[in-house]
Design a protein around this motif. Sequence first.
Motif, PDB file in Angstrom:
ATOM      1  N   LEU A 110     -14.543  11.812 -24.627  1.00 50.79           N
ATOM      2  CA  LEU A 110     -13.935  13.137 -24.556  1.00 50.79           C
ATOM      3  C   LEU A 110     -15.030  14.191 -24.623  1.00 50.79           C
ATOM      4  O   LEU A 110     -16.016  13.989 -25.329  1.00 50.79           O
ATOM      5  N   PRO A 111     -14.860  15.321 -23.923  1.00 56.72           N
ATOM      6  CA  PRO A 111     -15.863  16.388 -24.084  1.00 56.72           C
ATOM      7  C   PRO A 111     -15.879  16.958 -25.491  1.00 56.72           C
ATOM      8  O   PRO A 111     -16.882  17.515 -25.923  1.00 56.72           O
ATOM      9  N   THR A 112     -14.775  16.831 -26.237  1.00 57.55           N
ATOM     10  CA  THR A 112     -14.749  17.330 -27.613  1.00 57.55           C
ATOM     11  C   THR A 112     -14.769  16.175 -28.604  1.00 57.55           C
ATOM     12  O   THR A 112     -14.110  16.217 -29.632  1.00 57.55           O
TER      13      THR A 112
ATOM     14  N   LEU B  90      -6.538  20.031 -30.936  1.00 56.30           N
ATOM     15  CA  LEU B  90      -7.207  19.356 -32.049  1.00 56.30           C
ATOM     16  C   LEU B  90      -7.252  20.246 -33.278  1.00 56.30           C
ATOM     17  O   LEU B  90      -7.091  19.771 -34.409  1.00 56.30           O
TER      18      LEU B  90
ATOM     19  N   GLN C 164      -7.538  21.419 -25.015  1.00 55.32           N
ATOM     20  CA  GLN C 164      -7.923  20.348 -25.923  1.00 55.32           C
ATOM     21  C   GLN C 164      -8.323  20.866 -27.293  1.00 55.32           C
ATOM     22  O   GLN C 164      -7.901  20.351 -28.318  1.00 55.32           O
TER      23      GLN C 164
ATOM     24  N   MET D 161       0.835  -1.202   0.000  1.00 58.23           N
ATOM     25  CA  MET D 161       0.000   0.000   0.000  1.00 58.23           C
ATOM     26  C   MET D 161       0.870   1.252   0.000  1.00 58.23           C
ATOM     27  O   MET D 161       0.608   2.220  -0.714  1.00 58.23           O
TER      28      MET D 161
ATOM     29  N   GLN E 108       3.908   1.645  -1.079  1.00 55.68           N
ATOM     30  CA  GLN E 108       4.524   1.833  -2.392  1.00 55.68           C
ATOM     31  C   GLN E 108       3.547   2.453  -3.364  1.00 55.68           C
ATOM     32  O   GLN E 108       3.884   3.365  -4.116  1.00 55.68           O
ATOM     33  N   PHE E 109       2.325   1.953  -3.324  1.00 54.14           N
ATOM     34  CA  PHE E 109       1.291   2.413  -4.241  1.00 54.14           C
ATOM     35  C   PHE E 109       1.050   3.914  -4.048  1.00 54.14           C
ATOM     36  O   PHE E 109       1.005   4.677  -5.008  1.00 54.14           O
TER      37      PHE E 109
ATOM     38  N   ARG F 143      -3.506  -4.840  -7.666  1.00 53.46           N
ATOM     39  CA  ARG F 143      -4.473  -3.762  -7.897  1.00 53.46           C
ATOM     40  C   ARG F 143      -4.092  -2.936  -9.122  1.00 53.46           C
ATOM     41  O   ARG F 143      -4.936  -2.601  -9.961  1.00 53.46           O
ATOM     42  N   MET F 144      -2.800  -2.642  -9.201  1.00 49.85           N
ATOM     43  CA  MET F 144      -2.351  -1.835 -10.344  1.00 49.85           C
ATOM     44  C   MET F 144      -2.537  -2.575 -11.653  1.00 49.85           C
ATOM     45  O   MET F 144      -2.960  -2.000 -12.658  1.00 49.85           O
TER      46      MET F 144
ATOM     47  N   PHE G 199     -12.537  15.628 -32.082  1.00 49.50           N
ATOM     48  CA  PHE G 199     -11.369  14.743 -32.055  1.00 49.50           C
ATOM     49  C   PHE G 199     -11.430  13.739 -33.202  1.00 49.50           C
ATOM     50  O   PHE G 199     -10.426  13.498 -33.890  1.00 49.50           O
TER      51      PHE G 199
ATOM     52  N   LEU H 112      -3.967  20.008 -34.980  1.00 53.45           N
ATOM     53  CA  LEU H 112      -3.847  18.765 -35.750  1.00 53.45           C
ATOM     54  C   LEU H 112      -4.642  18.862 -37.052  1.00 53.45           C
ATOM     55  O   LEU H 112      -4.154  18.556 -38.139  1.00 53.45           O
TER      56      LEU H 112
ATOM     57  N   ALA I 279      -8.666  13.535 -36.173  1.00 56.47           N
ATOM     58  CA  ALA I 279      -7.883  12.321 -36.437  1.00 56.47           C
ATOM     59  C   ALA I 279      -8.138  11.816 -37.846  1.00 56.47           C
ATOM     60  O   ALA I 279      -7.227  11.323 -38.510  1.00 56.47           O
TER      61      ALA I 279
ATOM     62  N   SER J 273     -13.923  22.225 -17.072  1.00 56.43           N
ATOM     63  CA  SER J 273     -13.960  21.097 -18.007  1.00 56.43           C
ATOM     64  C   SER J 273     -14.663  21.483 -19.303  1.00 56.43           C
ATOM     65  O   SER J 273     -14.441  20.879 -20.345  1.00 56.43           O
TER      66      SER J 273
ATOM     67  N   VAL K 251     -14.151  24.437 -23.959  1.00 53.40           N
ATOM     68  CA  VAL K 251     -14.488  24.712 -25.360  1.00 53.40           C
ATOM     69  C   VAL K 251     -15.681  25.661 -25.433  1.00 53.40           C
ATOM     70  O   VAL K 251     -15.725  26.579 -26.251  1.00 53.40           O
TER      71      VAL K 251
ATOM     72  N   ASP L 248      -0.487  -4.340  -3.866  1.00 50.52           N
ATOM     73  CA  ASP L 248      -0.455  -3.183  -4.760  1.00 50.52           C
ATOM     74  C   ASP L 248      -0.298  -3.610  -6.202  1.00 50.52           C
ATOM     75  O   ASP L 248      -0.957  -3.076  -7.091  1.00 50.52           O
TER      76      ASP L 248
END
Lengths: 212, 484
Positions: free
Chosen positions: B160-162, A68, A64, A1, A3-4, B49-50, B166, A71, B170, A138, A141, B46
Motif C-alpha cells: 500500500l502507498p500508506t 485509516l 485511503q 473469452m 464471458q470473461f 485463467r480466472m 495502515f 479507524l 490496524a 496515487s 496522501v 476463462d
Amino acid sequence: MEQFEMLKTWAETNVESVMFYILATISIPLAYGVILDRAIIRSGFILIGVFGSICGLFLLLQAQFLALAQLMIYAVGITLVIVIALMLTNPRMERTQLSTAAPANQLGAFMVAVGLFMTIYLSVRPENWTLSSEPLDSANVEVLGRALTTDYSLPFEFASVLLLAALIGAVMLAKAEKPPKPGEDDYEYSVVDDGPTAGDARPDKEPVASGR
Amino acid sequence: MRNGAEILKLGTLTITWWCIIFGAVWIACYLVGVALPMMLSSYDSDAARMTAETLKALTPILSVLVFIPINAMFMVLIERRALAIFTVRLGPNRVGPDGYLQTAADAVKLLFKEDITPHGADAFMFTLAPIVFFAPSIFGAMPLLAAVTNYHELFQIVNLPTGIFFILAASSVPVVGIVMGGWASNNKYSLVGGLRSAAQAISYEIPLVLSLVTICLLAGSLDVVQIAKQQSGGILNWNILGGGALRGLDAALALKFSNSAPALQELSEKSFDQVLKSSYVEPTMAALGLSAGQESMAGIIAVVAVLVLIAATFIAYGLYMTGACAEINRIPFDLPEAESELVSGYNTEYSGIKFAIFFLAEFTNLFIVASIAAVMFLGGGDCPVPAWLGTMLGGPQLASVINQALTPLIQIKLVDPPTLFAAIWVILKVYSIVFFAVLIRGTLPRFRIDQLMDFGWKRLIPLSLIVFLLVVFAREFVNVHVGS
C-alpha cells in the motif's frame, strides 16, 4: 473469452456500487443498534462497527488516508468513551431501569432530530458540489500533507490550539480539589475506614491517580 | 559455560523449527501461487485463467494463515526453553524428541477443552472479543509481507502507498478486543484488566507512533517497501544509524577499498576526500548559505548533525521497542493480565479455543512488532555487511555458488534468489528481536500501574518529541534517505 470480458466490464462498472450497498446495509442497522441498545457499553462497541464500515466507505472513495485515520482515531477514542461510560455508570443495573421518556421530551427530541437532519441535508445535497471524473492521484496522501502544512496551516493550527485548550480544561476539571470544609468528611477519603480521626491530613493515604 | 549443552540444544531446536515453519509456508505459497497456476495455464479457458489469477491473489493470505499457528507454537516453545535457561531450569523436554512437540500437545489440549461461557456474561460480546483481538493482527501485517519478500511478484498485491500508517491503524484495534472481553466476562478481575489495557495502550501508542513518524520523516515515505529498499547496501544505510546519514561515508569507503566495483564507475574519478566533501560539506554549506572560505565550519556542523541523527534514530529505536512491548502487553508491561494481582486479567474467564485464540494473537503480535522493527529500523531483507566489504570478502562468488546449487529449484520457480536471501535475513533479524523480548521478560520485574503511567507520560512522550524535533532540524544539514 467472451464471458470473461463480460464479467470484467460488469465488475468495472458495478463493483463499487455493490460494495457501497454491502457497506450501507452493514452500517445502517449498526447505527440503529447504537441508539436502540439498552446497555450503554454495547452501544459503544456497536459504534466502533459503524465507524469501521464508514472507514470502508472512505476506502471506496479512494480516500485511503481518511479511512485509516478514521479507524485509528475512533477505534482508540471510542475505547476511551467506553471506559469512561464504565466508570460513570453501572451498566448492568441500567438495563432494567431504563424507561421511556416523557411525551414532551419525545416531541422535543423529534424536533431536534428533524432540524439536525435538515441542516445536514441542506449542506451536503449534491447541487452544491462540483463533480469530477478525473482519476485520483496515487500520491494523494502527499497532496493532503502539503495542503495541510501550506495553504491550510492556519486552520490546522487553530484546530490544534482548540484541542490543547480542551486538554488543559480537562486536566483542570479533573484536578479541581475543593478544600474540605471543617467538620465535613472529605469524600475522597471517606471510602477508607478512617475511624474517629476522619478529616485529619494523612499524607500516606493520597488518592490514587486514575489510570488515564 | 556449564549450560553450554542446553544452549546448543536451544539452537538445534530453533533451526529445526525454522525449517518446519518456513518450509511449510514456502511450499504452500509455491503450490498455490506458482505450481497450480502453471498447471492451469495449459488449459485455454476463462475458468482456468480466472482460477489461476484468484489463486495467485490469495497466496499472501494463505501464507499468513499457514504461518501463524505453527509460528505461535514455536515461539511459545522457544520462550519457555529460553526462560528456563535464564532461570537455570530445564524447561519442557519430555513430549516428543527433547520437548519439541510440547506446544503442539498444548495446542491440541486447548482445542479439545470445553468452551465455557460464564454465568451472566454477555455471550455475543464474549465470543466476539477474541476475534476482534486476533483479526486485525492478520490483516494489519499484510503490507509487511511485500517488504520482507523483497517485493516478490506474488506479494506486490498487498503493498500500500500508506503502508506503515495502515499497519499502525490496524494494530490499534486489538485493544478494543481486550476491553470487550474484560467487560463481557462478568468478572471484576477481567474488567480491571480490560480497563488497564485501554489506559496502557493509549499512553504507549504515542511514543510508538512518534518514533515511527521520525523514521518516515527521514525516509520521506509511508510505503514499507520503499523504506526497506532505501536501506539496502549494508548496515551503514540502515535507519537505525541515522536514516541514511552515513551513505556518503559508505560511498567513500567503497571507493577507498574496492574502486574496481562496477557499480562505482562514475565515482572512480573522484578521491576519497572529494566524495566525503560532496556528500557532507556541500549540503551543509547550501543549507546555511555559507561562502567558499568557511568549509571547515561547515564540516564541523555536518559531523555534529550526523552524530545527532545517529543518536536520535537509535533512541527512536529504543522508544519503538518500549512502546511496542507495552502495546502487546509483554512483561514488564503485562499489567492487563498480571497473574499475581488479577488472576490473569482479561482472559480469566476464557477457556478452550477462545483462550487459544487470545494466546495465538499475543505471540503473533510479538512477531509482527518485531518485523515492523526489522523493516523500519534494521533494513528489512538487507545483508548487514556493507556491499563493498561483501565484494572484498567474496560475497558475489558465494551467491553464485548458491545460485548454481539451487539451479534446478530456480528452474521450477520454487526458489527466487532475491526473495530467498531477503527472507533469510529478515528471519534472523526478527527472531533476534523476539529473543531479546524473551530476555527482557526473564530480566525485568513488572511495573506498578502508577509507575507505568509516569514512565509513559513523563519520560517516553517528552523524549520522543525531543527526538522528533532534533531529527527535523538535523536532517536539513545532511543528505538523508528522503528524496533519493
